[in-house]
Design a protein around this motif. Structure first.
Motif, PDB file in Angstrom:
ATOM      1  N   ARG A 153      -7.264   1.291  -3.424  1.00 20.49           N
ATOM      2  CA  ARG A 153      -6.091   2.023  -3.921  1.00 20.49           C
ATOM      3  C   ARG A 153      -5.799   1.642  -5.365  1.00 20.49           C
ATOM      4  N   ILE A 154      -5.819   0.348  -5.681  1.00 17.55           N
ATOM      5  CA  ILE A 154      -5.534  -0.078  -7.046  1.00 17.55           C
ATOM      6  C   ILE A 154      -6.578   0.473  -8.012  1.00 17.55           C
ATOM      7  N   ARG A 155      -7.850   0.403  -7.617  1.00 18.07           N
ATOM      8  CA  ARG A 155      -8.921   0.850  -8.500  1.00 18.07           C
ATOM      9  C   ARG A 155      -8.986   2.370  -8.641  1.00 18.07           C
ATOM     10  N   SER A 156      -8.280   3.078  -7.763  1.00 16.69           N
ATOM     11  CA  SER A 156      -8.280   4.545  -7.840  1.00 16.69           C
ATOM     12  C   SER A 156      -6.919   5.104  -8.251  1.00 16.69           C
ATOM     13  N   MET A 157      -6.007   4.249  -8.697  1.00 20.99           N
ATOM     14  CA  MET A 157      -4.690   4.749  -9.108  1.00 20.99           C
ATOM     15  C   MET A 157      -4.838   5.741 -10.257  1.00 20.99           C
ATOM     16  N   PRO A 158      -4.046   6.812 -10.242  1.00 20.19           N
ATOM     17  CA  PRO A 158      -4.149   7.819 -11.303  1.00 20.19           C
ATOM     18  C   PRO A 158      -3.417   7.431 -12.579  1.00 20.19           C
ATOM     19  N   VAL A 159      -2.949   6.195 -12.640  1.00 22.04           N
ATOM     20  CA  VAL A 159      -2.257   5.676 -13.827  1.00 22.04           C
ATOM     21  C   VAL A 159      -2.741   4.258 -14.083  1.00 22.04           C
ATOM     22  N   PRO A 160      -2.568   3.740 -15.302  1.00 28.17           N
ATOM     23  CA  PRO A 160      -2.936   2.349 -15.574  1.00 28.17           C
ATOM     24  C   PRO A 160      -2.103   1.381 -14.727  1.00 28.17           C
ATOM     25  N   VAL A 161      -2.720   0.269 -14.356  1.00 28.85           N
ATOM     26  CA  VAL A 161      -2.049  -0.758 -13.555  1.00 28.85           C
ATOM     27  C   VAL A 161      -2.139  -2.088 -14.289  1.00 28.85           C
ATOM     28  N   ILE A 162      -0.996  -2.714 -14.500  1.00 30.43           N
ATOM     29  CA  ILE A 162      -0.912  -4.003 -15.179  1.00 30.43           C
ATOM     30  C   ILE A 162      -0.535  -5.072 -14.161  1.00 30.43           C
ATOM     31  N   LEU A 197      -9.747  -8.273   9.312  1.00 29.43           N
ATOM     32  CA  LEU A 197      -8.535  -8.334   8.491  1.00 29.43           C
ATOM     33  C   LEU A 197      -8.799  -7.770   7.099  1.00 29.43           C
ATOM     34  N   ILE A 198      -9.937  -8.134   6.521  1.00 29.03           N
ATOM     35  CA  ILE A 198     -10.282  -7.642   5.189  1.00 29.03           C
ATOM     36  C   ILE A 198     -10.474  -6.131   5.205  1.00 29.03           C
ATOM     37  N   GLU A 199     -11.214  -5.644   6.174  1.00 31.58           N
ATOM     38  CA  GLU A 199     -11.474  -4.201   6.221  1.00 31.58           C
ATOM     39  C   GLU A 199     -10.211  -3.399   6.502  1.00 31.58           C
ATOM     40  N   ALA A 200      -9.301  -3.956   7.270  1.00 33.02           N
ATOM     41  CA  ALA A 200      -8.078  -3.226   7.616  1.00 33.02           C
ATOM     42  C   ALA A 200      -7.054  -3.246   6.490  1.00 33.02           C
ATOM     43  N   HIS A 201      -7.025  -4.331   5.686  1.00 30.95           N
ATOM     44  CA  HIS A 201      -5.936  -4.478   4.719  1.00 30.95           C
ATOM     45  C   HIS A 201      -6.390  -4.685   3.278  1.00 30.95           C
ATOM     46  N   TYR A 202      -7.309  -5.614   3.023  1.00 27.99           N
ATOM     47  CA  TYR A 202      -7.689  -5.887   1.642  1.00 27.99           C
ATOM     48  C   TYR A 202      -8.561  -4.788   1.051  1.00 27.99           C
ATOM     49  N   LEU A 203      -9.482  -4.251   1.842  1.00 30.55           N
ATOM     50  CA  LEU A 203     -10.347  -3.186   1.340  1.00 30.55           C
ATOM     51  C   LEU A 203      -9.537  -1.964   0.877  1.00 30.55           C
ATOM     52  N   PRO A 204      -8.628  -1.432   1.717  1.00 34.91           N
ATOM     53  CA  PRO A 204      -7.849  -0.288   1.228  1.00 34.91           C
ATOM     54  C   PRO A 204      -6.935  -0.624   0.061  1.00 34.91           C
ATOM     55  N   LEU A 205      -6.456  -1.882  -0.008  1.00 37.41           N
ATOM     56  CA  LEU A 205      -5.615  -2.271  -1.138  1.00 37.41           C
ATOM     57  C   LEU A 205      -6.400  -2.249  -2.436  1.00 37.41           C
ATOM     58  N   VAL A 206      -7.590  -2.852  -2.432  1.00 34.35           N
ATOM     59  CA  VAL A 206      -8.423  -2.869  -3.634  1.00 34.35           C
ATOM     60  C   VAL A 206      -8.810  -1.453  -4.040  1.00 34.35           C
ATOM     61  N   LEU A 240       0.832  -1.205   0.000  1.00 32.63           N
ATOM     62  CA  LEU A 240       0.000   0.000   0.000  1.00 32.63           C
ATOM     63  C   LEU A 240       0.866   1.255   0.000  1.00 32.63           C
ATOM     64  N   THR A 241       1.944   1.245   0.761  1.00 36.62           N
ATOM     65  CA  THR A 241       2.873   2.380   0.777  1.00 36.62           C
ATOM     66  C   THR A 241       3.483   2.595  -0.603  1.00 36.62           C
ATOM     67  N   ALA A 242       3.872   1.507  -1.261  1.00 43.34           N
ATOM     68  CA  ALA A 242       4.482   1.611  -2.590  1.00 43.34           C
ATOM     69  C   ALA A 242       3.485   2.126  -3.620  1.00 43.34           C
ATOM     70  N   LEU A 243       2.245   1.689  -3.524  1.00 47.26           N
ATOM     71  CA  LEU A 243       1.211   2.177  -4.452  1.00 47.26           C
ATOM     72  C   LEU A 243       0.929   3.653  -4.225  1.00 47.26           C
ATOM     73  N   ASN A 244       0.853   4.062  -2.973  1.00 49.54           N
ATOM     74  CA  ASN A 244       0.632   5.477  -2.669  1.00 49.54           C
ATOM     75  C   ASN A 244       1.775   6.337  -3.186  1.00 49.54           C
ATOM     76  N   ALA A 245       3.002   5.836  -3.042  1.00 52.30           N
ATOM     77  CA  ALA A 245       4.162   6.590  -3.534  1.00 52.30           C
ATOM     78  C   ALA A 245       4.108   6.724  -5.046  1.00 52.30           C
ATOM     79  N   ALA A 246       3.740   5.644  -5.741  1.00 50.51           N
ATOM     80  CA  ALA A 246       3.635   5.709  -7.203  1.00 50.51           C
ATOM     81  C   ALA A 246       2.542   6.681  -7.628  1.00 50.51           C
ATOM     82  N   ALA A 247       1.447   6.703  -6.886  1.00 49.75           N
ATOM     83  CA  ALA A 247       0.346   7.615  -7.208  1.00 49.75           C
ATOM     84  C   ALA A 247       0.767   9.065  -7.035  1.00 49.75           C
ATOM     85  N   ASP A 248       1.671   9.320  -6.114  1.00 53.57           N
ATOM     86  CA  ASP A 248       2.069  10.686  -5.794  1.00 53.57           C
ATOM     87  C   ASP A 248       3.186  11.221  -6.687  1.00 53.57           C
TER      88      ASP A 248
END
Length: 261
Positions: free
Chosen positions: A93-102, A82-91, A38-46
């Motif tokens: 984040r990926i679905r809201s990335m400001p760039v395409p994700v492969i 566990l899902i709400e704390a970790h998987y929900l924010p991960l999903v 999640l930290t790495a995805l946030n950094a890429a988004a920024d």
């Protein structure tokens, strides 16, 4: 304990590759790996220079889902928490990335690992890869967005059978049924991903992301609402740099230089 990062970060031109790095455990999720991803995805988004993100796995697998040896997944623990704390924010984040994700699926993608891949915009898999909705085998339902994603990818009947049986779906089968974009020879996977990432990174990023949101939103709209949503998006994008640049490049028969993000 190893001090090696659980998520490796590498840049090549405008593409950032995030590699899940627990190869001995088939890159299964722990709470620590969730935090690093999640930290790495946030950094890429920024970071404005990043125009495409690739998610892949180290070693022989993409991601085997939740590590059942993680204390947060132990019997008696609240798996919903566990899902709400970790998987929900991960999903989200990926679905809201400001760039395409492969997703570059280099081996088994099971349970949450399979649905992690499906959350990405484009999935390319090596021929030896496979996708398994392993949840039913341990008395659970698909998570990490699986209940929402699967019917949209393959239809209700296939999604239900795949989820109930937990059968292994080969990469070739997944491509044939529209579960993923492409199945390629294992030796060609890296080149195929690199080529697509470079292509998407050079395209109008803001429009690509708007396309992701428009297609997802339209699934819950009637036709008129979808048409109105398209008009709203075209108003916004039509006033942006990339549209003006694209039209000018077309008229002057030159390569466009897209910069919006």
């Amino acid at each position: 304990m190893s001090t090696e990062p659980l998520v490796l970060v590498a840049d090549a031109a405008a593409t950032r590759t995030l590699t899940l790095n627990r190869p001995a455990a088939m890159n299964s999720f722990t709470t620590e790996m969730h935090a690093e991803l999640l930290t790495a995805l946030n950094a890429a988004a920024d970071e404005a220079q990043v125009r495409c993100v690739v998610i892949t796995g180290a070693g022989r697998g993409f991601c085997a889902g939740q590590d059942l040896g993680d204390p947060q997944a132990a019997p008696g623990k609240d798996l919903g928490a566990l899902i709400e704390a970790h998987y929900l924010p991960l999903v989200e984040r990926i679905r809201s990335m400001p760039v395409p994700v492969i997703a570059a699926v280099n081996g088994v993608a099971a349970g949450a690992g399979a649905n992690l891949a499906f959350c990405c915009d484009v999935v390319i898999a090596g021929r030896a890869a496979s996708f398994i909705q392993a949840f039913s085998k341990i008395g659970l339902v698909p998570d990490t967005g699986g209940t929402w994603l699967l019917p949209r990818l393959v239809g209700h009947a296939r999604a239900l059978a795949i989820a109930m049986t937990g059968d292994k779906i080969s990469a070739e089968q997944a491509a044939q049924m529209g579960m993923i974009w492409q199945c390629v020879d294992d030796a060609a996977l890296q080149d195929a991903v690199n080529a697509l990432a470079a292509r998407l990174a050079a395209m109008p990023t803001r429009a690509l992301v708007a396309t992701r949101h428009a297609l997802s939103a339209a699934q819950d709209m009637d036709l008129r609402s979808a048409l109105q949503h398209e008009a709203t998006l075209q108003t916004e994008l039509g006033a942006a740099h990339d549209y003006l640049e694209g039209v000018d490049a077309f008229r002057n028969k030159r390569a466009p230089k897209f910069t919006d993000r």
